[in-house]
Design an enzyme around this catalytic site. Structure first.
Site, PDB file in Angstrom:
ATOM      1  N   LEU A   1     -60.990 -20.083 -55.140  1.00 51.21           N
ATOM      2  CA  LEU A   1     -60.626 -20.797 -56.072  1.00 51.21           C
ATOM      3  C   LEU A   1     -60.691 -22.318 -55.590  1.00 51.21           C
ATOM      4  O   LEU A   1     -60.824 -23.182 -56.472  1.00 51.21           O
ATOM      5  CB  LEU A   1     -59.415 -20.553 -56.837  1.00 51.21           C
ATOM      6  CG  LEU A   1     -59.297 -19.438 -57.626  1.00 51.21           C
ATOM      7  CD1 LEU A   1     -57.808 -19.088 -57.928  1.00 51.21           C
ATOM      8  CD2 LEU A   1     -60.204 -19.441 -58.953  1.00 51.21           C
TER       9      LEU A   1
ATOM     10  N   GLN B   1     -51.340 -18.853 -55.093  1.00 52.58           N
ATOM     11  CA  GLN B   1     -50.275 -18.669 -54.311  1.00 52.58           C
ATOM     12  C   GLN B   1     -49.041 -18.376 -55.037  1.00 52.58           C
ATOM     13  O   GLN B   1     -48.472 -19.232 -55.812  1.00 52.58           O
ATOM     14  CB  GLN B   1     -50.208 -19.706 -53.444  1.00 52.58           C
ATOM     15  CG  GLN B   1     -49.201 -19.690 -52.113  1.00 52.58           C
ATOM     16  CD  GLN B   1     -47.762 -19.415 -52.522  1.00 52.58           C
ATOM     17  OE1 GLN B   1     -47.549 -18.147 -52.468  1.00 52.58           O
ATOM     18  NE2 GLN B   1     -46.944 -20.294 -52.892  1.00 52.58           N
ATOM     19  N   SER B   2     -48.672 -17.066 -55.174  1.00 48.69           N
ATOM     20  CA  SER B   2     -47.623 -16.718 -56.297  1.00 48.69           C
ATOM     21  C   SER B   2     -46.253 -16.546 -55.584  1.00 48.69           C
ATOM     22  O   SER B   2     -45.344 -16.152 -56.505  1.00 48.69           O
ATOM     23  CB  SER B   2     -48.277 -15.497 -56.899  1.00 48.69           C
ATOM     24  OG  SER B   2     -48.344 -14.343 -55.974  1.00 48.69           O
TER      25      SER B   2
ATOM     26  N   TYR C   1     -44.392 -23.984 -57.299  1.00 48.71           N
ATOM     27  CA  TYR C   1     -45.142 -22.765 -58.020  1.00 48.71           C
ATOM     28  C   TYR C   1     -45.319 -23.008 -59.658  1.00 48.71           C
ATOM     29  O   TYR C   1     -46.214 -22.961 -60.361  1.00 48.71           O
ATOM     30  CB  TYR C   1     -44.622 -21.478 -57.598  1.00 48.71           C
ATOM     31  CG  TYR C   1     -45.414 -20.266 -58.584  1.00 48.71           C
ATOM     32  CD1 TYR C   1     -46.710 -19.956 -58.180  1.00 48.71           C
ATOM     33  CD2 TYR C   1     -44.937 -19.651 -59.430  1.00 48.71           C
ATOM     34  CE1 TYR C   1     -47.296 -18.824 -59.068  1.00 48.71           C
ATOM     35  CE2 TYR C   1     -45.060 -18.899 -60.170  1.00 48.71           C
ATOM     36  CZ  TYR C   1     -46.378 -18.142 -59.834  1.00 48.71           C
ATOM     37  OH  TYR C   1     -46.899 -17.195 -60.694  1.00 48.71           O
TER      38      TYR C   1
ATOM     39  N   SER D   1     -46.877 -17.955 -66.115  1.00 50.68           N
ATOM     40  CA  SER D   1     -45.753 -17.473 -65.582  1.00 50.68           C
ATOM     41  C   SER D   1     -44.649 -17.833 -66.282  1.00 50.68           C
ATOM     42  O   SER D   1     -44.511 -19.040 -66.563  1.00 50.68           O
ATOM     43  CB  SER D   1     -45.825 -17.847 -64.043  1.00 50.68           C
ATOM     44  OG  SER D   1     -44.357 -17.597 -63.519  1.00 50.68           O
TER      45      SER D   1
ATOM     46  N   GLU E   1     -41.840 -18.623 -64.690  1.00 52.08           N
ATOM     47  CA  GLU E   1     -41.465 -19.545 -63.929  1.00 52.08           C
ATOM     48  C   GLU E   1     -41.726 -20.908 -64.525  1.00 52.08           C
ATOM     49  O   GLU E   1     -40.969 -21.988 -64.139  1.00 52.08           O
ATOM     50  CB  GLU E   1     -41.937 -19.575 -62.509  1.00 52.08           C
ATOM     51  CG  GLU E   1     -41.500 -18.336 -61.629  1.00 52.08           C
ATOM     52  CD  GLU E   1     -40.035 -18.727 -61.078  1.00 52.08           C
ATOM     53  OE1 GLU E   1     -39.284 -19.543 -61.258  1.00 52.08           O
ATOM     54  OE2 GLU E   1     -39.270 -17.306 -60.913  1.00 52.08           O
TER      55      GLU E   1
ATOM     56  N   HIS F   1     -42.867  -8.892 -63.371  1.00 49.78           N
ATOM     57  CA  HIS F   1     -43.370  -7.482 -63.505  1.00 49.78           C
ATOM     58  C   HIS F   1     -43.710  -7.042 -61.776  1.00 49.78           C
ATOM     59  O   HIS F   1     -44.361  -7.447 -61.290  1.00 49.78           O
ATOM     60  CB  HIS F   1     -44.597  -7.501 -64.502  1.00 49.78           C
ATOM     61  CG  HIS F   1     -45.707  -8.423 -64.019  1.00 49.78           C
ATOM     62  ND1 HIS F   1     -45.588  -9.822 -64.333  1.00 49.78           N
ATOM     63  CD2 HIS F   1     -47.004  -8.245 -63.703  1.00 49.78           C
ATOM     64  CE1 HIS F   1     -46.477 -10.348 -63.625  1.00 49.78           C
ATOM     65  NE2 HIS F   1     -47.544  -9.494 -63.418  1.00 49.78           N
TER      66      HIS F   1
ATOM     67  N   ASP G   1     -51.522  -7.076 -59.449  1.00 48.53           N
ATOM     68  CA  ASP G   1     -52.130  -7.159 -61.052  1.00 48.53           C
ATOM     69  C   ASP G   1     -53.557  -6.913 -60.855  1.00 48.53           C
ATOM     70  O   ASP G   1     -54.095  -6.289 -61.772  1.00 48.53           O
ATOM     71  CB  ASP G   1     -51.646  -8.656 -61.764  1.00 48.53           C
ATOM     72  CG  ASP G   1     -50.283  -8.730 -62.159  1.00 48.53           C
ATOM     73  OD1 ASP G   1     -49.411  -7.656 -61.611  1.00 48.53           O
ATOM     74  OD2 ASP G   1     -49.853  -9.697 -62.648  1.00 48.53           O
TER      75      ASP G   1
ATOM     76  N   LEU H   1     -56.395 -14.342 -61.970  1.00 47.72           N
ATOM     77  CA  LEU H   1     -55.143 -13.757 -61.359  1.00 47.72           C
ATOM     78  C   LEU H   1     -54.847 -14.328 -59.798  1.00 47.72           C
ATOM     79  O   LEU H   1     -53.713 -14.157 -59.435  1.00 47.72           O
ATOM     80  CB  LEU H   1     -55.142 -12.283 -61.218  1.00 47.72           C
ATOM     81  CG  LEU H   1     -55.499 -11.515 -62.613  1.00 47.72           C
ATOM     82  CD1 LEU H   1     -55.376  -9.960 -62.421  1.00 47.72           C
ATOM     83  CD2 LEU H   1     -54.747 -12.129 -63.846  1.00 47.72           C
TER      84      LEU H   1
END
Length: 337
Positions: free
Chosen positions: A65, A89-90, A154, A131, A133, A184, A14, A86
């Site tokens: 961060l 840890q995704s 997450y 998200s 999620e 996405h 992203d 953005l």
């Protein structure tokens, strides 16, 4: 006067698309990257090393961060008009293996950035990458009024970041928004994420370099969109007069089997011949169905998605086929048996 933006996670999928979008709009873009012993800027090298980019201004800073003081100092120095958080840890499955790290970076990292904006006194607008999620086991369709029930570390971390954003907006008057983005994808998606794992395997199987693809839950339902379209929605949220939270999604449900069918079908293969189940890829707690209702984004942001999951799968497979052809023309490629 040109605007200035800060992007955390600029080296991710992203972040790279958003950097392109903002540079095309005339922004000066400052990207935050973590210090690493190896280069990790592949997704933005084409703009960072572009001779025309210095005129448009893309500046990279080593920051993290986890370091609130560094964030305060950077914001004071840059004085950005907009900040896009953005960084995270995704990977959902990885969050079960590294829950504390995920909570620190994905959850507390957002709080550190919010506090850095408040403490620095910089007048800016913040986009927080939330998200789907967060909805977890709450039945679809999910919109801005749907309750959260996360099913992973997450998802829990993203819920913390979401409410921290709302709290700083209400307590301190920050212009802070949450973009609740559903899945996405793109050719820049990380190779361990399920869609890219599939499309890379399709390219290798089609080329005769791989025989099998091992997967986890094939019945999970997701709402898959195209990442370049979704970063446009991020930008539009910060152009509004009033900060608010928005779901960004296609509203089109598809199972992992559906995505497999579209991906393998794009090269004339039947996925059932090549895909095998492996329990190690299952999550300890599964999210059965995420399907977004983006009516609010359509009405207030004038945003609608154009690419659906079947076209998305084709785009990604074609990109991975081209990438594999380039690799094969330049070096020996491993054959997986």
């Amino acid at each position: 006067m040109n605007k200035t933006a800060v992007i955390t996670g600029i080296t991710g999928q992203d972040g790279s698309y958003l950097a392109e979008l903002l540079l095309d709009k005339g922004y000066t873009v400052h990207g935050l990257i973590r210090r690493s012993s190896s280069f990790n800027t592949e997704r933005i090298d084409h703009i960072y090393q572009d001779p025309q980019t210095p005129d448009r201004r893309l500046v990279l800073h080593h920051a993290d961060l986890s370091d609130g003081v560094a964030l305060v100092n950077l914001l004071r120095d840059i004085q950005p008009d907009e900040v896009y958080n953005l960084g995270a840890q995704s990977h959902v499955r990885v969050s079960f293996d590294a829950p504390l790290y995920t909570g620190d970076v994905t959850g507390l990292g957002a709080a550190r950035l919010l506090e850095a904006i408040r403490a620095s006194g910089v007048r800016t607008r913040l986009y927080q990458a939330s998200s789907s999620e967060m909805f977890g086991s709450t039945p679809p369709p999910q919109n801005e009024r749907t309750s959260f029930h996360p099913r992973s570390p997450y998802g829990c971390a993203k819920v913390f970041a979401y409410w921290s954003t709302v709290n700083y907006r209400e307590a301190y008057g920050l212009f802070a928004v949450n973009g609740i983005l559903f899945n996405h994808e793109s050719p820049r998606r990380g190779e361990t994420f399920v869609t890219r794992k599939i499309t890379r395997a399709v390219a290798r199987i089609h080329a005769g370099l791989q025989e099998r693809l091992y997967m986890g839950n094939l019945d999970a339902v997701r709402d898959w969109g195209y990442a370049p379209e979704y970063v446009e929605a991020m930008w539009r949220m910060l152009q509004r007069d009033v900060p608010d939270d928005y779901v960004v999604a296609t509203g089109v449900p598809a199972t992992v089997k559906d995505f497999l069918g579209a991906a393998f079908g794009s090269v004339g293969l039947e996925w059932e011949r090549y895909v095998r189940f492996d329990p190690k890829y299952e999550r300890p707690s599964e999210v059965d169905a995420l399907i977004g209702d983006a009516s609010k984004a359509r009405d207030l942001l004038d945003w609608t998605p154009k690419v659906q999951f079947d076209e998305l799968a084709r785009i990604m497979v074609e990109a991975d086929v081209r990438q594999l052809e380039d690799e094969m023309s330049g070096q020996t490629v491993r054959v997986d048996r």
